[in-house]
Design a protein around this motif. Structure first.
Motif, mmCIF file in Angstrom:
data_model
loop_
_atom_site.group_PDB
_atom_site.id
_atom_site.type_symbol
_atom_site.label_atom_id
_atom_site.label_comp_id
_atom_site.label_asym_id
_atom_site.label_seq_id
_atom_site.Cartn_x
_atom_site.Cartn_y
_atom_site.Cartn_z
ATOM 1 N N GLN A 97 9.746 16.450 92.113
ATOM 2 C CA GLN A 97 9.604 15.008 92.306
ATOM 3 C C GLN A 97 10.928 14.359 92.682
ATOM 4 O O GLN A 97 10.949 13.396 93.444
ATOM 5 C CB GLN A 97 9.024 14.362 91.041
ATOM 6 C CG GLN A 97 7.567 14.711 90.827
ATOM 7 C CD GLN A 97 7.054 14.367 89.443
ATOM 8 O OE1 GLN A 97 7.809 14.291 88.473
ATOM 9 N NE2 GLN A 97 5.747 14.162 89.336
ATOM 10 N N CYS A 100 11.376 15.347 96.550
ATOM 11 C CA CYS A 100 10.247 15.162 97.473
ATOM 12 C C CYS A 100 10.254 13.761 98.076
ATOM 13 O O CYS A 100 10.328 12.772 97.349
ATOM 14 C CB CYS A 100 8.934 15.380 96.721
ATOM 15 S SG CYS A 100 7.463 15.218 97.745
ATOM 16 N N PRO A 101 10.151 13.674 99.401
ATOM 17 C CA PRO A 101 9.996 12.353 100.026
ATOM 18 C C PRO A 101 8.726 11.677 99.497
ATOM 19 O O PRO A 101 7.696 12.336 99.307
ATOM 20 C CB PRO A 101 9.869 12.668 101.519
ATOM 21 C CG PRO A 101 10.480 14.024 101.680
ATOM 22 C CD PRO A 101 10.200 14.749 100.401
ATOM 23 N N GLN A 102 8.812 10.396 99.251
ATOM 24 C CA GLN A 102 7.708 9.648 98.637
ATOM 25 C C GLN A 102 6.380 9.839 99.376
ATOM 26 O O GLN A 102 5.333 9.931 98.753
ATOM 27 C CB GLN A 102 8.060 8.159 98.558
ATOM 28 C CG GLN A 102 7.068 7.349 97.758
ATOM 29 C CD GLN A 102 6.902 7.845 96.330
ATOM 30 O OE1 GLN A 102 7.855 8.210 95.673
ATOM 31 N NE2 GLN A 102 5.669 7.855 95.845
ATOM 32 N N GLU A 103 6.431 9.908 100.701
ATOM 33 C CA GLU A 103 5.179 10.032 101.467
ATOM 34 C C GLU A 103 4.470 11.374 101.270
ATOM 35 O O GLU A 103 3.314 11.531 101.668
ATOM 36 C CB GLU A 103 5.415 9.777 102.965
ATOM 37 C CG GLU A 103 6.293 10.790 103.655
ATOM 38 C CD GLU A 103 7.771 10.429 103.668
ATOM 39 O OE1 GLU A 103 8.484 10.963 104.531
ATOM 40 O OE2 GLU A 103 8.219 9.621 102.841
ATOM 41 N N ALA A 105 4.608 12.922 98.040
ATOM 42 C CA ALA A 105 4.517 13.099 96.583
ATOM 43 C C ALA A 105 3.103 13.447 96.122
ATOM 44 O O ALA A 105 2.929 14.126 95.110
ATOM 45 C CB ALA A 105 5.022 11.850 95.871
ATOM 46 N N TYR A 106 2.092 13.003 96.853
ATOM 47 C CA TYR A 106 0.701 13.286 96.477
ATOM 48 C C TYR A 106 0.382 14.788 96.515
ATOM 49 O O TYR A 106 -0.596 15.235 95.922
ATOM 50 C CB TYR A 106 -0.265 12.522 97.400
ATOM 51 C CG TYR A 106 -0.293 13.037 98.816
ATOM 52 C CD1 TYR A 106 -1.244 13.970 99.212
ATOM 53 C CD2 TYR A 106 0.642 12.592 99.755
ATOM 54 C CE1 TYR A 106 -1.268 14.451 100.522
ATOM 55 C CE2 TYR A 106 0.620 13.061 101.047
ATOM 56 C CZ TYR A 106 -0.323 13.989 101.430
ATOM 57 O OH TYR A 106 -0.337 14.471 102.711
#
Length: 163
Positions: A97, A100-103, A105-106
């Motif tokens: 986390q 990881c790039p926010q886009e 994260a899923y």
């Protein structure tokens, strides 16, 4: 093509075991053309090395081959290219986390979140005895069955001969 990446700390015990076992399960289900399996570590301590000999032996004792797997560190490209990035424990998940790039994260999840088990993490067997490696293999087998079932339902793969 669905791409699954298993991640632990050093990519020598848990994630290569998950990689090898799940690749076998995928092949047995006839889905190797639909699902690609890989593994990596959050550290680069063992880059290019084979899985731990105890992991390889435990896997071999149960009919799995890990000799094709080489340790590597998670890369920024993994977050873009992989569809599922599955951590073996909460600490691995936290480390992922952080980078990881926010886009993307899923895509991050605990591997055992897919299984209906009384545990949510695959414990690190590195400093223990053979029973720890056997426990990892058992959890990975169960987690793999559950993950494959999830992928089949989510992506509508027809599983013809899965056990």
């Amino acid at each position: 093509m669905t791409k699954v990446l298993f991640v632990c700390l050093g990519n020598i015990c848990r994630s290569p075991t998950a990689h090898g076992v799940f690749a076998y399960q995928v092949a047995e289900a006839g889905l190797s053309d639909c699902i690609r399996v890989d593994s990596a570590g959050t550290s680069g301590w063992h880059d290019g090395g084979l899985p731990d000999s105890r992991s390889m032996q435990q896997a071999a004792d149960h009919g799995y081959d890990l000799s094709f797997i080489r340790s590597r560190k998670v890369t920024s490209a993994d977050f873009v290219e992989q569809d599922y990035i599955l951590a073996m424990d909460r600490e691995n998940l936290k480390n992922l986390q952080k980078i990881c790039p926010q886009e993307h994260a899923y895509k991050l999840k605990l591997f055992l979140d897919f299984a209906d088990l009384p545990v949510s993490e695959v414990p690190d067997p590195y400093y223990g005895g053979n029973e720890g490696f056997e426990r990892v293999l058992n959890l990975v087998e169960l987690g793999g069955v559950a993950l494959l079932d999830h992928l089949q339902k989510t992506h509508k793969y027809f599983v013809s001969n899965f056990y």
